[in-house]
Design a protein around this motif. Structure first.
Motif, PDB file in Angstrom:
ATOM      1  N   VAL A   1       2.049  86.675  25.616  1.00 17.85           N
ATOM      2  CA  VAL A   1       1.301  85.531  26.109  1.00 17.85           C
ATOM      3  C   VAL A   1       0.073  86.051  26.885  1.00 17.85           C
ATOM      4  CG1 VAL A   1       1.223  83.582  27.139  1.00 17.85           C
ATOM      5  CG2 VAL A   1       3.106  84.333  25.869  1.00 17.85           C
ATOM      6  N   PHE A   2       0.471  87.071  27.951  1.00 16.60           N
ATOM      7  CA  PHE A   2      -0.647  87.668  28.794  1.00 16.60           C
ATOM      8  C   PHE A   2      -1.755  88.177  27.963  1.00 16.60           C
ATOM      9  CE2 PHE A   2      -2.556  91.322  30.742  1.00 16.60           C
ATOM     10  CZ  PHE A   2      -3.096  91.029  31.608  1.00 16.60           C
ATOM     11  N   ASN A   3      -1.379  88.951  26.931  1.00 14.21           N
ATOM     12  CA  ASN A   3      -2.353  89.671  26.084  1.00 14.21           C
ATOM     13  C   ASN A   3      -3.448  88.584  25.345  1.00 14.21           C
ATOM     14  OD1 ASN A   3      -3.618  92.177  24.916  1.00 14.21           O
ATOM     15  ND2 ASN A   3      -2.522  91.582  22.937  1.00 14.21           N
ATOM     16  N   ALA A   4      -2.750  87.416  24.850  1.00 15.91           N
ATOM     17  CA  ALA A   4      -3.454  86.482  24.277  1.00 15.91           C
ATOM     18  C   ALA A   4      -4.387  85.797  25.091  1.00 15.91           C
ATOM     19  CB  ALA A   4      -2.637  85.465  23.601  1.00 15.91           C
ATOM     20  N   CYS A   5      -4.102  85.761  26.347  1.00 18.11           N
ATOM     21  CA  CYS A   5      -4.732  84.932  27.316  1.00 18.11           C
ATOM     22  C   CYS A   5      -6.044  85.622  27.711  1.00 18.11           C
ATOM     23  CB  CYS A   5      -4.019  84.705  28.569  1.00 18.11           C
ATOM     24  SG  CYS A   5      -2.502  83.214  28.342  1.00 18.11           S
ATOM     25  N   ILE A   6      -5.705  87.154  27.788  1.00 20.16           N
ATOM     26  CA  ILE A   6      -6.851  88.005  28.075  1.00 20.16           C
ATOM     27  C   ILE A   6      -7.828  88.099  26.979  1.00 20.16           C
ATOM     28  CG2 ILE A   6      -7.511  90.403  28.412  1.00 20.16           C
ATOM     29  CD1 ILE A   6      -6.336  88.883  30.952  1.00 20.16           C
ATOM     30  N   ILE A   7      -7.469  88.219  25.724  1.00 22.83           N
ATOM     31  CA  ILE A   7      -8.462  87.990  24.849  1.00 22.83           C
ATOM     32  C   ILE A   7      -9.263  86.924  24.741  1.00 22.83           C
ATOM     33  CG2 ILE A   7      -8.430  88.293  22.108  1.00 22.83           C
ATOM     34  CD1 ILE A   7      -6.058  90.110  22.247  1.00 22.83           C
ATOM     35  N   GLY A   8      -8.436  85.945  24.832  1.00 23.94           N
ATOM     36  CA  GLY A   8      -9.329  84.640  24.670  1.00 23.94           C
ATOM     37  C   GLY A   8     -10.317  84.393  25.912  1.00 23.94           C
ATOM     38  N   LEU A   9      -9.818  84.812  27.234  1.00 29.80           N
ATOM     39  CA  LEU A   9     -10.678  84.932  28.184  1.00 29.80           C
ATOM     40  C   LEU A   9     -11.805  85.820  27.963  1.00 29.80           C
ATOM     41  CD1 LEU A   9     -10.900  83.529  31.074  1.00 29.80           C
ATOM     42  CD2 LEU A   9      -9.742  85.306  32.053  1.00 29.80           C
ATOM     43  N   CYS A  10     -11.588  86.846  27.417  1.00 23.83           N
ATOM     44  CA  CYS A  10     -12.991  87.763  26.875  1.00 23.83           C
ATOM     45  C   CYS A  10     -13.771  87.235  26.067  1.00 23.83           C
ATOM     46  CB  CYS A  10     -12.263  89.383  26.602  1.00 23.83           C
ATOM     47  SG  CYS A  10     -11.659  90.285  27.577  1.00 23.83           S
ATOM     48  N   GLN A  11     -13.367  86.280  25.369  1.00 24.15           N
ATOM     49  CA  GLN A  11     -14.031  85.522  24.247  1.00 24.15           C
ATOM     50  C   GLN A  11     -15.009  84.317  24.767  1.00 24.15           C
ATOM     51  OE1 GLN A  11     -11.847  84.419  20.946  1.00 24.15           O
ATOM     52  NE2 GLN A  11     -11.008  86.288  20.436  1.00 24.15           N
ATOM     53  N   CYS A  12     -14.226  83.647  25.513  1.00 17.26           N
ATOM     54  CA  CYS A  12     -14.850  82.297  26.081  1.00 17.26           C
ATOM     55  C   CYS A  12     -15.484  82.523  27.638  1.00 17.26           C
ATOM     56  CB  CYS A  12     -13.925  81.240  26.188  1.00 17.26           C
ATOM     57  SG  CYS A  12     -12.497  81.289  27.229  1.00 17.26           S
ATOM     58  N   GLN A  13     -15.243  83.419  28.409  1.00 16.46           N
ATOM     59  CA  GLN A  13     -15.679  83.683  29.718  1.00 16.46           C
ATOM     60  C   GLN A  13     -15.923  85.020  30.008  1.00 16.46           C
ATOM     61  OE1 GLN A  13     -15.628  80.404  32.682  1.00 16.46           O
ATOM     62  NE2 GLN A  13     -17.004  80.427  30.995  1.00 16.46           N
ATOM     63  N   PRO A  14     -16.776  85.704  29.346  1.00 16.27           N
ATOM     64  CA  PRO A  14     -16.796  87.276  29.620  1.00 16.27           C
ATOM     65  C   PRO A  14     -17.446  87.464  30.927  1.00 16.27           C
ATOM     66  CG  PRO A  14     -18.369  86.353  27.800  1.00 16.27           C
ATOM     67  CD  PRO A  14     -17.513  85.258  28.078  1.00 16.27           C
TER      68      PRO A  14
END
Length: 254
Positions: A74-87
């Motif tokens: 879950v942590f990994n999914a959140c980080i990947i998503g954060l990199c996409q939407c708020q780099p």
């Protein structure tokens, strides 16, 4: 064991994937806050389980490993998503810096609880093994290191929009290339390798030149305004003299 994503990990991951893929750009800021909270919660939950005695799970060491693995997914999914939407967000930078600093501290104090002995190999893609005294005996996998590896991979594969983040954590990346653990060294080196230093330098030069032009333009405008004020003062003095002369002449004629 409390505060675990299990048995809801798969639905959570599916929901995250769907939201990240379809949320409109105008909601990226709000989504970034949610993802940062989710990442922090998942990481802390995993560390909490790592700190707990295995007897809490009824002596099932494998269960503890699965719980932690789910939380880190879950942590990994959140980080990947954060990199996409708020780099460019400070939230992502804070999480990234924290993850890298923790991994470096592990390398400096390899015997501390929750950290692995970095000189020993481990399987990067699996969290399993017998649970004992805050570390997994099978490969000595520690959460701090796993989290750092996930963050490094996310920013490595996140594209050009993460260049500023990579530059901002440049000192920590350099330090990680000197740790004992080969996985961390290579991951940090891979991130460093995808930083386009020429582009970063060029952008820095462009920003400096643009700033210099703004300063020059502001200085020129200041001089122009000073000249305008000076001209207005001279015109006022002239008008004042004309009014004085007019008053004198009027009095004389009267």
């Amino acid at each position: 064991i409390h505060n675990s994503f299990t048995p809801h990990t798969e639905p959570i991951l599916e929901l995250l994937s769907c939201v990240i893929s379809h949320v409109p750009n105008r909601l990226y800021s709000d989504l970034g806050v949610v993802l940062s909270i989710g990442a922090s919660h998942a990481e802390q939950a995993g560390k909490g389980h790592l700190d707990q005695d295995a007897s809490i799970s009824g002596g099932d060491d494998a269960k503890v490993g699965r719980l932690i693995e789910d939380e880190l997914r879950v942590f990994n999914a959140c980080i990947i998503g954060l990199c996409q939407c708020q780099p460019q967000s400070t939230l992502l930078r804070k999480i990234t810096e924290g993850a890298l600093k923790n991994a470096i501290q592990c390398s400096e104090q390899p015997e501390i609880n929750n950290c692995l002995k970095l000189s020993q190999p481990f399987n990067e893609n699996e969290i399993s093994g017998k649970y004992s005294n805050g570390v997994f005996e099978n490969g000595k996998i520690a959460i701090y290191v796993k989290v750092a590896l996930m963050v490094l991979e996310a920013i490595r594969t996140g594209g050009p929009s993460l260049n500023n983040l990579k530059v901002s954590v440049f000192p920590w990346l350099c330090k990680l290339t000197n740790v004992e653990n080969d996985k961390l060294r290579r991951k940090a080196g891979a991130v460093l390798g995808c930083i386009n230093l020429a582009e970063v330098i060029a952008q820095g030069v462009q920003r400096a030149e643009a700033a210099e032009k703004r300063v020059t333009a502001a200085e020129q405008r200041r001089k122009e305004l000073e000249k305008e004020v000076e001209d207005l003062n001279e015109e006022m003095d002239m008008l004042q003299k004309q009014m004085t002369n007019l008053a004198v002449n009027t009095e004389f004629l009267g």
